[in-house]
Write a protein that holds these residues in place. Structure first.
Motif, short mmCIF file in Angstrom:
data_model
loop_
_atom_site.label_atom_id
_atom_site.label_comp_id
_atom_site.label_asym_id
_atom_site.label_seq_id
_atom_site.Cartn_x
_atom_site.Cartn_y
_atom_site.Cartn_z
N TYR A 50 0.87 -1.18 0.00
CA TYR A 50 0.00 0.00 0.00
C TYR A 50 0.90 1.22 0.00
CZ TYR A 50 -3.55 -3.47 1.00
OH TYR A 50 -4.37 -4.55 0.90
N ARG A 52 0.70 4.61 -0.52
CA ARG A 52 0.47 6.03 -0.26
C ARG A 52 1.45 6.62 0.75
NH1 ARG A 52 -4.31 8.33 -1.72
NH2 ARG A 52 -3.19 10.22 -1.19
N TRP A 70 -1.94 -3.46 -10.20
CA TRP A 70 -2.63 -2.61 -9.24
C TRP A 70 -3.86 -3.36 -8.74
CZ3 TRP A 70 0.10 1.31 -7.55
CH2 TRP A 70 1.04 1.90 -8.40
N ARG A 74 -10.58 -6.87 -4.23
CA ARG A 74 -10.16 -7.33 -2.91
C ARG A 74 -11.25 -8.24 -2.37
NH1 ARG A 74 -8.84 -8.59 1.76
NH2 ARG A 74 -7.47 -7.36 3.10
N TRP A 94 -9.45 2.29 -7.76
CA TRP A 94 -8.15 1.71 -7.40
C TRP A 94 -7.26 1.43 -8.62
CZ3 TRP A 94 -9.85 -2.52 -3.32
CH2 TRP A 94 -10.33 -1.86 -2.17
N TYR A 99 -4.17 5.32 -6.72
CA TYR A 99 -4.19 3.87 -6.52
C TYR A 99 -4.44 3.52 -5.04
CZ TYR A 99 -2.08 3.83 -11.17
OH TYR A 99 -1.81 4.04 -12.48
N ASN A 100 -4.47 2.22 -4.77
CA ASN A 100 -4.59 1.79 -3.37
C ASN A 100 -3.43 0.85 -3.03
OD1 ASN A 100 -5.76 1.56 -0.80
ND2 ASN A 100 -6.67 -0.39 -1.39
N GLY A 101 -3.43 -0.33 -3.64
CA GLY A 101 -2.33 -1.26 -3.38
C GLY A 101 -1.84 -1.86 -4.67
N TRP A 314 -7.56 -6.35 7.57
CA TRP A 314 -6.38 -5.56 7.18
C TRP A 314 -5.11 -6.38 7.39
CZ3 TRP A 314 -9.84 -2.75 10.60
CH2 TRP A 314 -10.67 -1.85 9.92
N GLU A 316 -1.22 -5.72 6.52
CA GLU A 316 -0.28 -4.76 5.96
C GLU A 316 1.06 -4.85 6.68
OE1 GLU A 316 -2.20 -0.90 6.27
OE2 GLU A 316 -4.13 -1.80 5.82
N ASN A 319 4.01 -0.99 4.26
CA ASN A 319 3.74 0.42 4.55
C ASN A 319 4.15 0.80 5.98
OD1 ASN A 319 1.67 -1.35 5.24
ND2 ASN A 319 0.08 0.21 5.21
#
Lengths: 434, 104
Positions: A50, A52, A70, A74, A94, A99-101, A314, A316, A319
């Protein structure tokens, strides 16, 4: 003879490279030490970056990151032996900036980010294993020892981004306890398939990608499964809580084979050749399992600090590694300017993390790891939910429909889940994710 | 229905040697993991034998454990699941050696 730097960063993963990038940009002399032959060569992950967090660190990152696909789809999937229930979300947003991930291969991504640090002036030393901390008479960390001949690297600040096993954090005494229940083993297969075949199987086009996370996929071991798309390969794997794995007597590759044989999964990966098998530990204990992250002359970031977010819906890590590494880098720059790299001088690191998403997310979701890996969530609710849905959609004429409440009640009874446990878990879920 | 089969092992779709042959290992001259055979002889759980993803721990006929370091993922599972203090001594291999992932 030992070389001297302003800061030594151990590990050229996302945390280490982010730290080195911040330091180098501030004009500091920084060594970025990597034990593998190239950044990313020791690393493996569950599939999605991710990005950002890079908006401020590498503006325009989305134009140059070595992306596979991309993520535009999900899905969260609940499995039993013969059933599956999927919540499948797609978003056109997305597929466009910001974008997102994205999926990316770690040797590509890690080398790209380390390259940014190098371009800013960091000295990348690959094929160099750090064997321990160098300390002065007072115990303050003053650098590291490496396995290169005469390979001591001196620095007033060391940032340990040496991964989930962090020998440096342990050597510094920052782990009060080390509970195997806070760790999972990820085991993954990367399976080659033609790009257009992946597009067809997952309903994708162009650079679009899918990420499917799975509960109920790991037999009697607490954990989960995942399937995600690269450009011309599909990654499939399992995540297994260590004590449960040890007790089960099951082998990791056997649990992957079982997942691949499930009727809902098999068509996604059928017929491809295995290109690479891999395994890695994941620190899943969350906020309450973190070590201390600062001592005199030393900060700890990324997996080494236990900063993977494994909170059910979630999942992750990269990030959080980048966010914590960058914060450690900023703190080191400030400490060097003030000439105080003591634990007190580095205390701003913890404050930075507490005010950023890194520890705000982890603190908010501190109950999640325990809840997600609990017996009912892992082994009972998948079957309860699938049975409930099966009853709802099975038409048993001439018998009339049963109704949702009755079907739910029957499913709970069939799997020995008392209502009071459901109520308790619903309350926990609300407190955890609300 | 129970959660995905708890007992039955799925039929492996690839031989274990072929699975490991997909991974590059730049084998170091020195072993980075040392297993203390005496500690292992009294062990009844043998968690390392089943949990190691590279299947590097092999029980011997005299009750000990034989360990191969060459094809190690360097994940750390073995020492974490081991419940005997000091039975498994683990460090990272010499720089530039050991597992090299290319597609993970």
């Amino acid at each position: 003879m030992s070389a001297t730097f302003d800061c030594v960063v151990v590990g050229a993963g996302p945390a280490g490279s982010a730290a080195a990038l911040v330091l180098a940009r501030a004009g500091k002399r920084v060594a970025l030490v990597e034990r593998g032959p190239f950044p990313g060569s020791k690393n493996m992950y569950g599939g999605v970056v991710y990005g950002r967090v890079l908006d401020t660190l590498v503006p325009g990152w989305e134009q140059e990151v070595p992306v596979q696909r991309w993520i535009t789809r999900r899905a969260t999937m609940v499995l039993t032996e013969t059933q599956s229930l999927t919540v499948d979300f797609r978003s056109g947003a997305w597929a466009r900036p910001p974008y997102n991930g994205c999926t990316t291969l770690r040797p590509d991504f890690d080398a790209w980010l380390a390259g940014k640090a190098e371009a800013a002036g960091a000295v990348l030393l690959c094929s160099t294993t750090v064997t321990g901390l160098r300390r002065d008479d007072t115990g303050r960390v003053t650098g590291v020892c490496t396995d290169r001949p005469g390979g001591e690297l001196g620095a007033p600040v060391v940032i340990a981004c040496d991964g989930v096993n962090s020998f440096l954090a342990k050597e510094a005494g920052l782990y009060q306890s080390f509970d195997p229940a806070n760790f999972t083993l990820g085991a993954k297969e990367v399976i080659a398939l033609p790009r257009d075949e992946i597009d067809r199987r997952f309903g994708l086009a162009g650079d679009e990608g899918a990420d499917i996370e799975i509960v109920g996929a790991t037999a009697d071991v607490a954990g989960g499964g995942f399937v995600y798309t690269n450009a011309d390969s599909v990654a499939i794997g399992v995540v297994l809580q260590l004590p449960g794995l040890a007790r089960s007597g099951r082998r990791p590759e056997d649990l992957i084979a079982q997942l691949k044989a499930h009727p809902s999964i098999a068509p996604l990966v059928a017929g491809g050749d295995l290109k690479e098998y891999s395994a890695h530990l994941i620190p899943e204990g969350g906020y309450d399992a973190m070590p201390e992250i600062v001592t005199d002359g030393l900060m700890v970031a990324g997996d080494a600090a236990g900063l993977c977010l494994a909170a059910g819906i979630w999942l992750e890590g990269v990030n959080f590694a980048i966010g914590s590494g960058a914060a450690a880098g900023e703190t080191a720059v400030e400490a060097l300017r003030r000439g105080d790299a003591s634990a007190k001088g580095l205390a701003g690191y913890r404050r930075r993390l507490e005010s950023s998403f890194v520890l705000r997310d982890h603190r908010k979701l501190r109950r999640a790891p325990h809840f997600v890996l609990s017996e009912r969530v892992q082994h009972r609710y998948p079957a309860v939910v699938c049975d409930l849905v099966e009853q709802l959609f099975t038409v048993e004429n001439p018998a009339p429909k049963r109704g949702g409440l009755k079907a739910g009640w029957r499913a709970l009874r069939a799997h020995d889940v008392p209502l009071r446990d459901v109520a308790r878990d619903a309350w926990t879920a609300l407190r955890t994710f609300g | 229905m129970t959660a995905l089969s708890r007992a039955g092992a799925a039929v492996p779709d690839i031989a274990f040697e072929d699975r490991m042959a997909t991974v590059e290992f730049r084998v170091a001259p020195d072993a980075h993991i040392v297993v203390d055979g005496d500690s292992c002889r009294g062990c009844t759980t043998r968690a390392c034998v089943t949990a190691c993803p590279a299947n590097l721990f092999v029980p011997t006929s005299d009750g000990g454990i034989l360990f191969n370091y060459e094809e190690c993922f360097e994940c750390g599972t073995c020492y974490m699941v081991c419940n005997t203090e000091g039975a498994i001594t683990w460090r990272y291999p010499e720089g530039g050696h050991g597992v090299v992932f290319h597609r993970s």
